[in-house]
Structure formats: structure tokens, C-alpha cells
Design a protein around this motif. Structure first.
Motif, PDB file in Angstrom:
ATOM      1  N   GLY A  30      13.500 -23.226  -6.596  1.00 57.96           N
ATOM      2  CA  GLY A  30      12.521 -22.771  -6.398  1.00 57.96           C
ATOM      3  C   GLY A  30      11.998 -22.946  -4.787  1.00 57.96           C
ATOM      4  O   GLY A  30      11.830 -22.008  -3.979  1.00 57.96           O
ATOM      5  N   ASN A  31      12.296 -24.330  -4.384  1.00 56.63           N
ATOM      6  CA  ASN A  31      12.380 -24.435  -2.868  1.00 56.63           C
ATOM      7  C   ASN A  31      13.302 -23.671  -1.924  1.00 56.63           C
ATOM      8  O   ASN A  31      12.738 -23.259  -0.885  1.00 56.63           O
ATOM      9  N   LEU A  32      14.405 -23.578  -2.445  1.00 61.06           N
ATOM     10  CA  LEU A  32      15.363 -22.670  -1.851  1.00 61.06           C
ATOM     11  C   LEU A  32      15.167 -21.423  -1.618  1.00 61.06           C
ATOM     12  O   LEU A  32      15.203 -20.747  -0.417  1.00 61.06           O
ATOM     13  N   GLU A  33      14.190 -20.720  -2.548  1.00 57.50           N
ATOM     14  CA  GLU A  33      13.637 -19.193  -2.323  1.00 57.50           C
ATOM     15  C   GLU A  33      12.827 -19.108  -1.163  1.00 57.50           C
ATOM     16  O   GLU A  33      12.923 -18.232  -0.459  1.00 57.50           O
ATOM     17  N   ALA A  34      11.974 -20.321  -1.090  1.00 59.58           N
ATOM     18  CA  ALA A  34      10.774 -20.440   0.108  1.00 59.58           C
ATOM     19  C   ALA A  34      11.823 -20.595   1.250  1.00 59.58           C
ATOM     20  O   ALA A  34      11.458 -20.152   2.310  1.00 59.58           O
ATOM     21  N   ILE A  35      12.782 -21.596   1.172  1.00 60.41           N
ATOM     22  CA  ILE A  35      13.479 -21.774   2.402  1.00 60.41           C
ATOM     23  C   ILE A  35      14.187 -20.566   3.159  1.00 60.41           C
ATOM     24  O   ILE A  35      14.128 -20.205   4.323  1.00 60.41           O
ATOM     25  N   ILE A  36      14.683 -19.783   2.208  1.00 56.30           N
ATOM     26  CA  ILE A  36      15.331 -18.677   2.743  1.00 56.30           C
ATOM     27  C   ILE A  36      14.732 -17.589   3.463  1.00 56.30           C
ATOM     28  O   ILE A  36      14.853 -16.987   4.238  1.00 56.30           O
ATOM     29  N   THR A  37      13.156 -17.703   3.073  1.00 55.65           N
ATOM     30  CA  THR A  37      12.236 -16.645   3.779  1.00 55.65           C
ATOM     31  C   THR A  37      11.355 -17.405   4.972  1.00 55.65           C
ATOM     32  O   THR A  37      11.417 -16.929   5.923  1.00 55.65           O
ATOM     33  N   ALA A  38      11.285 -18.732   4.809  1.00 54.53           N
ATOM     34  CA  ALA A  38      10.762 -19.614   5.978  1.00 54.53           C
ATOM     35  C   ALA A  38      11.366 -19.523   7.235  1.00 54.53           C
ATOM     36  O   ALA A  38      12.483 -19.575   7.473  1.00 54.53           O
ATOM     37  N   GLU A  39      10.564 -19.509   8.315  1.00 55.27           N
ATOM     38  CA  GLU A  39      11.005 -19.552   9.597  1.00 55.27           C
ATOM     39  C   GLU A  39      12.121 -18.501  10.160  1.00 55.27           C
ATOM     40  O   GLU A  39      13.302 -18.673  11.048  1.00 55.27           O
ATOM     41  N   GLY A  40      11.988 -17.346   9.324  1.00 57.36           N
ATOM     42  CA  GLY A  40      12.797 -16.265   9.734  1.00 57.36           C
ATOM     43  C   GLY A  40      13.782 -16.014   8.447  1.00 57.36           C
ATOM     44  O   GLY A  40      14.432 -16.858   7.940  1.00 57.36           O
ATOM     45  N   GLU A  41      13.358 -14.800   7.580  1.00 60.41           N
ATOM     46  CA  GLU A  41      14.158 -14.373   6.609  1.00 60.41           C
ATOM     47  C   GLU A  41      15.651 -14.487   6.912  1.00 60.41           C
ATOM     48  O   GLU A  41      16.280 -13.880   7.936  1.00 60.41           O
ATOM     49  N   ASN A  42      16.547 -15.047   5.881  1.00 59.15           N
ATOM     50  CA  ASN A  42      18.007 -15.215   6.116  1.00 59.15           C
ATOM     51  C   ASN A  42      18.736 -13.901   6.857  1.00 59.15           C
ATOM     52  O   ASN A  42      19.446 -14.065   7.773  1.00 59.15           O
ATOM     53  N   GLN A  43      18.579 -12.830   6.353  1.00 60.83           N
ATOM     54  CA  GLN A  43      19.206 -11.431   6.720  1.00 60.83           C
ATOM     55  C   GLN A  43      19.084 -11.070   8.023  1.00 60.83           C
ATOM     56  O   GLN A  43      19.887 -10.854   8.880  1.00 60.83           O
ATOM     57  N   ILE A  44      17.603 -11.179   8.117  1.00 60.21           N
ATOM     58  CA  ILE A  44      17.259 -10.682   9.608  1.00 60.21           C
ATOM     59  C   ILE A  44      17.673 -11.824  10.759  1.00 60.21           C
ATOM     60  O   ILE A  44      18.014 -11.414  11.706  1.00 60.21           O
ATOM     61  N   MET A  45      17.886 -13.119  10.284  1.00 55.68           N
ATOM     62  CA  MET A  45      18.186 -14.223  11.260  1.00 55.68           C
ATOM     63  C   MET A  45      19.885 -13.773  11.355  1.00 55.68           C
ATOM     64  O   MET A  45      20.400 -14.109  12.550  1.00 55.68           O
ATOM     65  N   GLN A  46      20.377 -13.453  10.522  1.00 58.28           N
ATOM     66  CA  GLN A  46      21.958 -13.377  10.663  1.00 58.28           C
ATOM     67  C   GLN A  46      22.387 -11.910  11.383  1.00 58.28           C
ATOM     68  O   GLN A  46      23.045 -12.030  12.167  1.00 58.28           O
ATOM     69  N   VAL A  47      21.365 -10.914  11.428  1.00 57.03           N
ATOM     70  CA  VAL A  47      21.463  -9.885  12.187  1.00 57.03           C
ATOM     71  C   VAL A  47      21.379 -10.212  13.535  1.00 57.03           C
ATOM     72  O   VAL A  47      22.102  -9.756  14.644  1.00 57.03           O
TER      73      VAL A  47
END
Length: 617
Positions: free
Chosen positions: A411-428
Motif C-alpha cells: 500500500g505504501n509502495l503505491e503511494a511512493i510510486i506516485t509521490a514526489e513525481g509519478e514514476n513514468q513521468i520521472m523516467q521520461v
């Protein structure tokens, strides 16, 4: 595939490591995970475990959410340091995030907002004014919780945000306004009515009708009631990771001159002008530099919970007997655990190295730090999510119960993946930033093994062709964003492998050296083998070479399988209350039910089975 004799012999020998030797190996491998900060992690771990934030049944979402402020105040007291000192110490702050995710997941949810984003912004961008120091003093003890209000309902939108801060000379300050529904601040955790919240709000500064770009402003949003002109609407509950998320609308909210957080590069003059040498669009990116700390802390916290889950699963699979064969002896289970352990060692080592770099004076000011964090957060959090889901599924019914922690970590991982920049956007963003530049290298990179050359070939091919507008080199990519994601992933995986190779080279215990090398090879070779089609398509490998990679991968995974208890013992996971972490999970459930040994008087299926003993993990 038949097992070569030399591998079978090694497997048999490894199972008989003397206990003292195993402890020496564990101590050496612990250095790979924690570096020179093992004692700090032990101290912080014990403070966090002492909070006893265990998964509990029967609580409502609101009750779960309300626990975080008390946990924050308790951990600040337990560490014996004001919050500003914790925030300014990357090692202490990072260790706190790691162990909160493992042993106090509800605490982790408010840590980066409080320490990285609110206090971090004041420390980095403050001017020392009375107003800012008063806010900081309240954050120091946890009397108020710190939050960042950046994302808007219409999207984060970077330097194109729409919330407005208008300079008003009549009040010698600013007025915050939400001009449209799309500009409403979305998801800040400020809905709890009884908890004071101090918020860093990003807004477009308007002076005499002129747009000065996006800058951060400090606001006592709740004291505990909302500030005049602030409307807060609680958002619906999430499935997990309980937080008091809300919508925020500003209607001419008054904030003082010193609410502006501009560091030494953006200040209001006495006559109401903005003194700033940066262009309006540059101001936003400079102001949100504190996000890098939060991204790295969340990345390392994510992988810490993957380490904990693997420790629990190795322990549990050595006890669970579905039939006559232990789970630990089933090859499919071993394969999953070995793959997870190799990935967690590599990504944990990368995260630790980046934290060590950031903790140095040179690293703290290195302009590449933002890129490092944008590469690390997606890799570490995505890896952690994959490992946790594997553990959840292999644990079957045990994994479906919150008492065994895995669900809360997911559950926390789901929040972490979104927080401080969603992962896919950050990878782009990270992939495009890395494109065309010299490949990133960790400091003191040693001579590297052959498989790292193969990882680098893919990274360099994608980068070179992406510069020319060719996306096909990244695989099935429909355009530049998808190709940038592949480039960011390839770069991060190479860096993680490099970090583990370098860490293993610095060890003295020969078994630990061999295991670290095997984990690095297994991590890299699994990624190469998975992309064997890409390598053959691009003429980097022949089918015969792909088969050789598979054979090498098998060899390294077999070695790791023989040492799984030793590998996870180095994670230093405390005895968590979940049954899968118990030396006897059946007895743990018996104790939970309140049954003593006299309850069961007849012959049972468990009679005559081998004793579990004191299983270490």
C-alpha cells in the motif's frame, strides 16, 4: 537443464558453512547494504520498532490516518534531535525513512512531507525571518506537520501552475488565490481538523500585473482551524496508505512578505519589486530542488521494505511444508527468492551510494543530484513493488493478512510510486536528460566485468538513436517518451549493477566477496537474458551467446540459492510480530488463538516432523 557437477558440489558445500564463518559473512554483507552507517541504522531501527506501529484490525480509515501525528512527535522525541537537525542530516533522515517503512508504515507517509519538503524548503530557501523561524519551531517538535501543496487538480504542470500569489503593498505581503477549479491544490494531507499543518504552497507570483513565475510560499494553513480565506474539502478514502488528503481553495489568503521562500536568489525589495537573476521558468525548477531529497528517501524506503519481505519469506519457506517438501526446497520458489534477493542487493546498494554522495558537501551541490534521484526512485520503487508482489503471492493466505506486513508495505509502495513525481513521468524526464550526454558514472567506479559492457551497449544504442529521432532501438516504442523510459531504465540498471560490483570489491570476507559478485552478475544477466530478443535483433549477441548468458545466470543463481539465509540476515530486519517472521509460524498462530499445548491431545499431522529450530533471517 541438468545441473553441472561443479554447481551441485558448490551447493552442497555452501549448505554446511560453519556458523561463525556465516556470521562473519553476514557482517561483511551488511556493509554492502548500510555502508559505514550500520550503527546509526541499528539505533534508528530500535527507536522506530519501539513505536509499536503494528497492523491492527478493526480501525477505520480515519483512525488509521490520525495515528501519524502522534507517531511523528514520538519519533522526534525518541531520536533526541529537533526535526530541523534530522532534516539536515541525509544519513539520519534516510535511516528514519527506511525503518519507518519497515516497522511504522503510517509514520513513513508523513515523513518526507515534514522533513524533506517543508523543513527542507525552509532550511534551503529561508531568510531567517521571525515568521519563518516561528513556523520552523513548530515543525521542530511535530506541534505542526509540514506539507507541500504543489499538485493542482488540472495537473502538476511544472512551471505552468495556475495558483496565484499577488503582491499587495497595502498589507506588505501576498494574497493567495485559486482562479479556477483546475488550479485547486489536489491531494495535500491537510484534512484532519485537529492537527496544525504548515504548508509550502507553490504559486505564480504576480507583481503589478506582471508574471514573475512559480515560487514557493510558507503558510500556516491550519492552526488547527483553517486560515482565513482557506477552504479545505476532504477527499474520499484510499484503499491503503491512509492519509488525510484534501482539496484546497484559496480566496485572497493573506500571507506576510517573509512567506516567500526564495533563498538568496529571489527576494522582495523594500519598494515591492522582486530581485531575482533567474528567468521566470528557471525559478520553479530551482525552487523545487528539495524534491530530490524526498525522491531518494522514498526510493530507499521502498527497497528497505522489499528487504524485509524477503527476510520474512526466506524464514517462512524454510518452515512451510506443503506436503513432504519444504517451500524452500521447491525450485520455482528458490528461483523467485534468488531473483528478488539479487535485485534488492543491487538496487539497495545504488540507493545507499547515492545517499552517501548526497551527504557530502560536494554531492549536496552537484547539479546531477536531481537526475540521480529521478533515475533511482523509479528503479528502486518499481523493483520493490515487484518483489513485494512476488512475496505476497508466494505467501498465499499468509500474505493476504495485514498482520504479516506485506500488504501495508505494498500500500505504501503505491503511494511512493506516485509521490514526489509519478514514476513514468520521472523516467521520461530522466531519460531525455541523460540522452546524448556522457554516460553517468558513480565516483570511484572500478574495472567492470564483461556483463556490464553488455548492459552499456543497450543504453548507448538507445541514447544515440534517440538523439536522431529513432525510437525503434528502444524496442516497441511508439514515440520519444517510451524510448526515454527505456533509456532511463537501462541507465539505472547499469548503475545499480556497478554499485554492487564496487561494494563487493571492497569486502574482505571471501564468501561475502563471492556472494556480492554473484548477486551483481545474477541481476545483470537476468536483465540481459530477458532482453535477448533485443540484443539479437540489434546484432549485439548471437543466439549462442544468449545461451551462454543463460548458463552463467543459472550458475550464479544456484550459488545464491544455497546462501539465501545468509544473504537476508545481512538486512538486519528485526523480529516483526507477523507469523511469517516467527521462528515457528504455527506456534505464532497458536499463541494468537490463545491455545496452550494441552488444547491438542490427539495425534496430529505435525507429530514426527522435523523441528523448525531457531531459524535466522
Amino acid at each position: 537443464m541438468a545441473t553441472p557437477d561443479f554447481i551441485a558440489d558448490r551447493f552442497a558445500a555452501a549448505a554446511q558453512i560453519p556458523h561463525a564463518g556465516a556470521q562473519t559473512t553476514v557482517a561483511a554483507l551488511r556493509e554492502v547494504i548500510f555502508g559505514t552507517h550500520g550503527e546509526l541504522h541499528t539505533r534508528v531501527r530500535d527507536v522506530v520498532v519501539g513505536l509499536a506501529d503494528h497492523p491492527r484490525s478493526g480501525l477505520t480509515y480515519a483512525q488509521e490516518t490520525a495515528a501519524a501525528p502522534d507517531l511523528l512527535r514520538a519519533v522526534i522525541t525518541g531520536l533526541g534531535r529537533p526535526a530541523r537537525e534530522i532534516a539536515a542530516d541525509p544519513q539520519l533522515r534516510g535511516a528514519l525513512c527506511d525503518w519507518a517503512q519497515v516497522a511504522a508504515p503510517r509514520l513513513l507517509l508523513v515523513l518526507t512531507g515534514h522533513f524533506d519538503l517543508a523543513i527542507g524548503a525552509i532550511l534551503a530557501l529561508g531568510n531567517g525571518s521571525a515568521y519563518q523561524q516561528e513556523c520552523l519551531a513548530e515543525l521542530d517538535t511535530g506541534a505542526a506537520l509540514g506539507v507541500l501543496a504543489l499538485t493542482e487538480l488540472g495537473g502538476t504542470n511544472g512551471a505552468d501552475q495556475q495558483t496565484i500569489a499577488t503582491w499587495d503593498a497595502g498589507i506588505d505581503g501576498f494574497r493567495l488565490t485559486t482562479p479556477s477549479v483546475g488550479a485547486v491544490k489536489f491531494m495535500p494531507n491537510v484534512a484532519l481538523p485537529a492537527v496544525p499543518k504548515t504548508v509550502v504552497v507553490t504559486a505564480r507570483l504576480i507583481i503589478d500585473g506582471h508574471d514573475e513565475g512559480i515560487l514557493p510560499f510558507l503558510l500556516r494553513l491550519r492552526t488547527p482551524g483553517p486560515a482565513d480565506g482557506v477552504e479545505i474539502v476532504a477527499l474520499p478514502d484510499k484503499v491503503s496508505a491512509p492519509m488525510d488528503h484534501a482539496l484546497i481553495r484559496f480566496d485572497g489568503v493573506r500571507i506576510p512578505r517573509d512567506a516567500l521562500l526564495g533563498g538568496d536568489w529571489a527576494r522582495m525589495s523594500a519598494d515591492g519589486r522582486l530581485d531575482c537573476a533567474l528567468s521566470p521558468r528557471e525559478r520553479f525548477h530551482t525552487a523545487i530542488g528539495v524534491l530530490g531529497n524526498g525522491r531518494l528517501d522514498l526510493a530507499n524506503a521502498a527497497i528497505a521494505s522489499a528487504r524485509a519481505a524477503l527476510a520474512g519469506m526466506v524464514n517462512y519457506t524454510r518452515q512451510r511444508r506443503p506436503g513432504r517438501v519444504r517451500m524452500a526446497d521447491r525450485d520455482a520458489v528458490r528461483r523467485d527468492l534468488v531473483s528478488g534477493v539479487a535485485a534488492v542487493y543491487a538496487t539497495s546498494t545504488l540507493g545507499r551510494r547515492l545517499r552517501d554522495i548526497r551527504a557530502t558537501s560536494a554531492g549536496a551541490t552537484d547539479p546531477k543530484q536531481a537526475l540521480w534521484s529521478m533515475l533511482a526512485k523509479p528503479l528502486l520503487s518499481n523493483t520493490a513493488h515487484q518483489v513485494l508482489m512476488m512475496c505476497r503471492q508466494r505467501a498465499a493466505a499468509q500474505g493476504s493478512l495485514r498482520i504479516n506486513h506485506i500488504l501495508d508495505w505494498i500500500g505504501n509502495l503505491e503511494a511512493i510510486i506516485t509521490a514526489e513525481g509519478e514514476n513514468q513521468i520521472m523516467q521520461v524526464t530522466a531519460g531525455k536528460a541523460a540522452m546524448g550526454s556522457r554516460p553517468l558514472q558513480l565516483p570511484d567506479t572500478p574495472e567492470l566485468p564483461w556483463y556490464l559492457d553488455i548492459l552499456a551497449e543497450r543504453e548507448q544504442t538507445i541514447s544515440a538513436e534517440l538523439q536522431q529521432g529513432i525510437y525503434e532501438s528502444a524496442g516497441i516504442a511508439l514515440g520519444p517518451d517510451a524510448a526515454a523510459i527505456e533509456l532511463a531504465t537501462a541507465t539505472a540498471e547499469r548503475l545499480a549493477t556497478t554499485a554492487l560490483v564496487a561494494a563487493g570489491n571492497n569486502l574482505e570476507d571471501p564468501t561475502a566477496v563471492e556472494l556480492a559478485a554473484a548477486a551483481a552478475a545474477a541481476y545483470a544477466l537476468e536483465r540481459i537474458y530477458t532482453r535477448g530478443g533485443w540484443y539479437t535483433e540489434h546484432s549485439h549477441m548471437s543466439p549462442h551467446q544468449v545461451a551462454e548468458v543463460a548458463a552463467e545466470l543459472f550458475r550464479h543463481q544456484t550459488l545464491l540459492a544455497a546462501h539465501l539465509p545468509t544473504m537476508v540476515a545481512a538486512f538486519d530486519i528485526p523480529r516483526l510480530p507477523g507469523p511469517i517472521f516467527s521462528p515457528d509460524y504455527i506456534r505464532a498462530w497458536q499463541d494468537y488463538a490463545g491455545w496452550d499445548d494441552k488444547t491438542f491431545t490427539g495425534d496430529t499431522l505435525s507429530r514426527g516432523l522435523p523441528s523448525v529450530g531457531d531459524i535466522r533471517y
